[in-house]
Motif scaffolding. Structure first.
Motif, PDB file in Angstrom:
ATOM      1  N   TYR A 218      -0.986   5.775   0.600  1.00 36.10           N
ATOM      2  CA  TYR A 218      -1.971   4.828   0.070  1.00 36.10           C
ATOM      3  C   TYR A 218      -3.129   5.594  -0.575  1.00 36.10           C
ATOM      4  O   TYR A 218      -3.744   6.455   0.046  1.00 36.10           O
TER       5      TYR A 218
ATOM      6  N   LEU B 248      -5.525   0.417   6.235  1.00 32.91           N
ATOM      7  CA  LEU B 248      -4.811   0.817   5.027  1.00 32.91           C
ATOM      8  C   LEU B 248      -5.009   2.301   4.740  1.00 32.91           C
ATOM      9  O   LEU B 248      -4.070   2.998   4.345  1.00 32.91           O
TER      10      LEU B 248
ATOM     11  N   ALA C  27       0.817  -1.212   0.000  1.00 25.81           N
ATOM     12  CA  ALA C  27       0.000   0.000   0.000  1.00 25.81           C
ATOM     13  C   ALA C  27       0.853   1.264   0.000  1.00 25.81           C
ATOM     14  O   ALA C  27       0.590   2.193  -0.765  1.00 25.81           O
ATOM     15  N   THR C  28       1.877   1.305   0.836  1.00 26.97           N
ATOM     16  CA  THR C  28       2.670   2.530   0.963  1.00 26.97           C
ATOM     17  C   THR C  28       3.560   2.799  -0.244  1.00 26.97           C
ATOM     18  O   THR C  28       3.957   3.941  -0.468  1.00 26.97           O
TER      19      THR C  28
END
Length: 193
Positions: free
Chosen positions: A131, A125, A107-108
């Motif tokens: 994200y 998230l 995600a990052t």
């Protein structure tokens, strides 16, 4: 066939165990464990694992996939940045898979901004810096494969293993039967009169 499994101190023992055992023992897949500095790591349950290499030594040309295991590190300020490694595997269209907190690494780095994915929950998230994949998040208990990207909640190690093996082209009726054996405990018990 060769898979790299990324482990950090405090990794969740159960999340990659079935995958590693089934792939190696039953399907002949070579499993290489990678850690941040190539040093032994200890799991949440106290299991010590000696790696084969450091994460810096991972080259997608030598692997069919990258698997990031979850654990305690991912929800801390010490969460590692695997962006370079993840992007390299993604660019080379190698399988990239993560479970539980390991999904945070995908995600990052922006990988989940463009593919359907799941994880422990949408809120965790959404709180991550960088994200932007909220519209692609799917709330479901099973692992999800979108192209060569696989994500799962920490409660889905069985479907996670299955999606990785299918993503590698190793799916079969035998695999489906094997994984179903592990899922039987989740079938509601019926009482006999």
């Amino acid at each position: 066939m060769r898979l790299a499994i990324v482990l950090y101190p405090g990794f969740a023992d159960w999340e990659c165990a079935l995958l590693m055992a089934a792939a190696r023992t039953h399907l002949g897949v070579e499993i290489d464990v990678a850690t941040a500095d190539g040093a032994t790591v200890t799991s949440m349950g106290g299991l010590d694992v000696s790696p084969h290499l450091s994460i810096d030594a991972l080259d997608p040309a030598g692997f069919d996939g990258l698997v990031i295991c979850g654990g305690t590190v991912w929800d801390t300020a010490e969460a590692p940045d695997l962006s370079g490694t993840i992007r390299t595997f993604d660019r080379d269209k190698r399988l990239v898979a993560a479970i539980c907190g390991g999904v945070n690494a995908l995600a990052t780095c922006g990988l989940l901004d463009r593919v359907e994915h799941t994880g422990n929950n949408a809120a965790s998230l959404a709180a991550l810096h960088g994200y932007r994949g909220q519209t692609h998040y799917r709330e479901q208990p099973q692992a999800l494969r979108s192209g060569h990207v696989i994500t799962a909640a920490g409660t889905a190690p069985i479907s996670f293993a299955g999606e990785i093996l299918r993503g590698l082209g190793l799916g079969s009726e035998e695999l489906d039967g094997f994984l179903a054996l592990y899922g039987r405990e989740h079938v509601a018990a019926t009482s006999a009169g």
